[in-house]
Enzyme design. Structure first.
Site, PDB file in Angstrom:
ATOM      1  N   HIS A 239      -5.363  -4.883  -2.130  1.00  0.00           N
ATOM      2  CA  HIS A 239      -6.276  -3.753  -1.910  1.00  0.00           C
ATOM      3  C   HIS A 239      -7.472  -3.730  -2.852  1.00  0.00           C
ATOM      4  O   HIS A 239      -8.414  -2.989  -2.628  1.00  0.00           O
ATOM      5  CB  HIS A 239      -5.532  -2.416  -1.996  1.00  0.00           C
ATOM      6  CG  HIS A 239      -5.316  -1.933  -3.398  1.00  0.00           C
ATOM      7  ND1 HIS A 239      -4.269  -2.363  -4.166  1.00  0.00           N
ATOM      8  CD2 HIS A 239      -6.028  -1.085  -4.183  1.00  0.00           C
ATOM      9  CE1 HIS A 239      -4.337  -1.780  -5.350  1.00  0.00           C
ATOM     10  NE2 HIS A 239      -5.400  -1.006  -5.395  1.00  0.00           N
TER      11      HIS A 239
HETATM   12  C1  UD1 Z   1      -8.227   3.359  -5.562  1.00  0.00           C
HETATM   13  C2  UD1 Z   1      -8.529   3.046  -7.030  1.00  0.00           C
HETATM   14  C3  UD1 Z   1      -7.643   1.897  -7.484  1.00  0.00           C
HETATM   15  C4  UD1 Z   1      -6.176   2.213  -7.216  1.00  0.00           C
HETATM   16  C5  UD1 Z   1      -5.990   2.563  -5.751  1.00  0.00           C
HETATM   17  C6  UD1 Z   1      -4.550   2.971  -5.488  1.00  0.00           C
HETATM   18  C7  UD1 Z   1     -10.868   3.475  -7.682  1.00  0.00           C
HETATM   19  C8  UD1 Z   1     -12.157   2.868  -8.056  1.00  0.00           C
HETATM   20  N1  UD1 Z   1      -9.920   2.632  -7.221  1.00  0.00           N
HETATM   21  O1  UD1 Z   1      -8.603   2.215  -4.814  1.00  0.00           O
HETATM   22  O2  UD1 Z   1      -7.822   1.710  -8.865  1.00  0.00           O
HETATM   23  O3  UD1 Z   1      -5.403   1.067  -7.530  1.00  0.00           O
HETATM   24  O4  UD1 Z   1      -6.859   3.648  -5.396  1.00  0.00           O
HETATM   25  O5  UD1 Z   1      -4.220   2.889  -4.148  1.00  0.00           O
HETATM   26  O6  UD1 Z   1     -10.699   4.671  -7.792  1.00  0.00           O
HETATM   27  N2  UD1 Z   1      -9.380   4.664   2.702  1.00  0.00           N
HETATM   28  C9  UD1 Z   1      -8.896   5.204   3.852  1.00  0.00           C
HETATM   29  N3  UD1 Z   1      -7.998   6.237   3.754  1.00  0.00           N
HETATM   30  C10 UD1 Z   1      -7.594   6.753   2.545  1.00  0.00           C
HETATM   31  C11 UD1 Z   1      -8.121   6.180   1.380  1.00  0.00           C
HETATM   32  C12 UD1 Z   1      -9.006   5.139   1.466  1.00  0.00           C
HETATM   33  O7  UD1 Z   1      -9.227   4.779   4.955  1.00  0.00           O
HETATM   34  O8  UD1 Z   1      -6.777   7.687   2.546  1.00  0.00           O
HETATM   35  C13 UD1 Z   1     -10.314   3.524   2.782  1.00  0.00           C
HETATM   36  C14 UD1 Z   1     -11.734   3.932   2.886  1.00  0.00           C
HETATM   37  O9  UD1 Z   1     -12.338   3.099   3.775  1.00  0.00           O
HETATM   38  C15 UD1 Z   1     -12.307   3.692   1.506  1.00  0.00           C
HETATM   39  C16 UD1 Z   1     -11.456   2.541   1.003  1.00  0.00           C
HETATM   40  O10 UD1 Z   1     -10.190   2.714   1.633  1.00  0.00           O
HETATM   41  O11 UD1 Z   1     -13.643   3.423   1.528  1.00  0.00           O
HETATM   42  C17 UD1 Z   1     -11.296   2.510  -0.476  1.00  0.00           C
HETATM   43  O12 UD1 Z   1     -10.690   3.702  -0.949  1.00  0.00           O
HETATM   44  P1  UD1 Z   1     -10.947   4.224  -2.439  1.00  0.00           P
HETATM   45  O13 UD1 Z   1     -10.171   5.448  -2.690  1.00  0.00           O
HETATM   46  O14 UD1 Z   1     -12.387   4.294  -2.717  1.00  0.00           O
HETATM   47  O15 UD1 Z   1     -10.372   3.086  -3.357  1.00  0.00           O
HETATM   48  P2  UD1 Z   1      -9.003   2.303  -3.283  1.00  0.00           P
HETATM   49  O16 UD1 Z   1      -9.289   0.933  -2.847  1.00  0.00           O
HETATM   50  O17 UD1 Z   1      -7.944   3.040  -2.530  1.00  0.00           O
END
Ligand code: UD1
Length: 360
Positions: free
Chosen positions: A205
């Site tokens: 991820h």
């Molecule tokens: C975040 C943390 C990471 C942690 C991880 C745990 C930051 C910079 N990164 O990463 O350190 O290890 O969480 O899981 O804060 N998305 C969805 N649904 C959701 C959440 C996310 O579709 O419920 C998708 C979205 O397209 C989003 C992407 O995932 O743009 C990334 O999500 P984001 O929360 O920004 O970062 P993570 O990769 O989950």
């Protein structure tokens, strides 16, 4: 005493659950939970609240996804309003996500003391958003709770020695507390027709892997070379990127089984019965060690060097030959010293925060 907890992403729900329980034994404490909404899908958020019996958040900010500046900026604006209204005695933040950074920045500008749980971790790679979030949060915090000695040493090198407490890892508290119950509750092995010790578990991820088509491709090709079937619970972003980079053709579904993100109980169960875990997650590297399953880390460096030094974790980067080779030569070390403490981190943290009882 008002304790304001800021959480927003999957691993933070697990960590906060344990401290929340420990704080309940202090009648003078009123915990106010703010969920930023960084993770918002039911499988990334709601299911954790249900299983862990985490109190419903007092505030849900619904921030959702966006660029780092957008996401963090929106959180900052909302958190400032809540912190101003609640006027907490302290703010508790966890780990290294954008929710952590926003929570600590908002609190520091309002001169509210900050407790950082999982402090002192370093990858020494400033290209990772998490590294920036950790460094800033540590330097703003008033209590620095480290999961391991090496985390405290990292802080010392950056001039932070006061109010640094090595409590062990709060995720280990959670593993100890929930593992056997999770095993009884979860039906994931049957659902996916898996037999114990006869499959690999992989998760991908991190932006450095998902957003780079070459790295993502190499990891998937590496998994395709493995002798056993790999279960790949997919973060929404990973799934999207596989489609965007047209990498679906690499995946033979009889060999790599992509499934939806798993709940905490299913993760503990599927992880503890896996032959080997391959991951770029920090949490899962630790959980592999706690569950005594060998781990291959799909990154070029790790913050959890103790797991590497004890032989339980090996770095394969995003290199398909390395991935195949490391899995083939994988073995289970004989010893697993208590590098993450004794599973009582939450009690210690609560004692220090509320009564100032510090053992170290
Ligand atoms: C975040 C943390 C990471 C942690 C991880 C745990 C930051 C910079 N990164 O990463 O350190 O290890 O969480 O899981 O804060 N998305 C969805 N649904 C959701 C959440 C996310 O579709 O419920 C998708 C979205 O397209 C989003 C992407 O995932 O743009 C990334 O999500 P984001 O929360 O920004 O970062 P993570 O990769 O989950």
């Amino acid at each position: 005493m008002n304790v304001l907890t800021v959480i927003g992403a999957r691993p933070q729900f697990i960590k906060a659950c344990m401290l929340s329980r420990a704080l309940k034994s202090y009648p003078e404490v009123n915990e106010i939970i703010v969920h930023t909404g960084q993770h918002y899908d039911a499988s990334m958020s709601d299911v954790f609240f249900e299983q862990l019996k985490l109190p419903k958040p007092d505030y849900y900010l619904g921030i959702g996804s966006g660029t780092h500046a957008l996401q963090t900026g929106k959180m900052l604006m909302e958190l400032e309003k809540i912190m101003t209204a609640v006027n907490p005695d302290m703010v508790v933040v966890y780990g290294d996500t954008n929710s952590t950074l926003a929570g600590s920045l908002a609190a520091s500008k309002l001169h509210t003391p900050i407790a950082h749980i999982e402090s002192g971790l370093r990858s020494f790679n400033r290209k990772m958003p998490e590294e920036i979030n950790r460094v800033v949060t540590d330097h703003l915090s008033d209590w620095l709770f480290c999961p391991s000695r090496s985390a405290a040493e990292n802080l010392k090198r950056e001039g932070m020695e006061k109010q640094v407490f090595v409590t062990g890892d709060i995720m280990y508290d959670a593993v100890r507390h929930f593992k056997s119950f999770a095993g009884q509750q979860s039906t994931i092995l049957q659902e996916l027709s898996l037999s114990e010790n006869n499959y690999y578990l992989a998760t991908i991820h991190r932006a450095e892997n998902t957003d780079d088509p070459n790295r993502l491709k190499a990891i998937l090709e590496g998994l395709m070379q493995l002798k056993k079937r790999t279960v790949l619970p997919s973060h929404p972003r990973t799934k999207r990127k596989i489609d965007e980079f047209k990498l679906n053709d690499i995946i033979d579904t009889s060999h790599i089984k992509m499934v939806e993100p798993l709940s905490y109980f299913d993760t503990l169960t599927i992880a503890s019965n896996a032959n080997v875990i391959l991951t770029d997650s920090g949490g899962l590297q630790k959980e592999a060690y706690m569950l005594q399953v060998p781990c291959i880390t799909l990154r070029d460096e790790t913050e959890w060097m103790e797991t590497v030094k004890t032989g339980w974790n090996r770095l394969a980067g995003a290199n398909k030959e390395q991935i195949a080779d490391k899995v083939m030569t994988c073995h289970t070390p004989e010893e697993s010293p208590p590098i993450f403490g004794d599973g009582n981190a939450a009690q210690q943290i609560a004692g220090i925060l509320i009564n100032g009882d510090a053992e170290n």
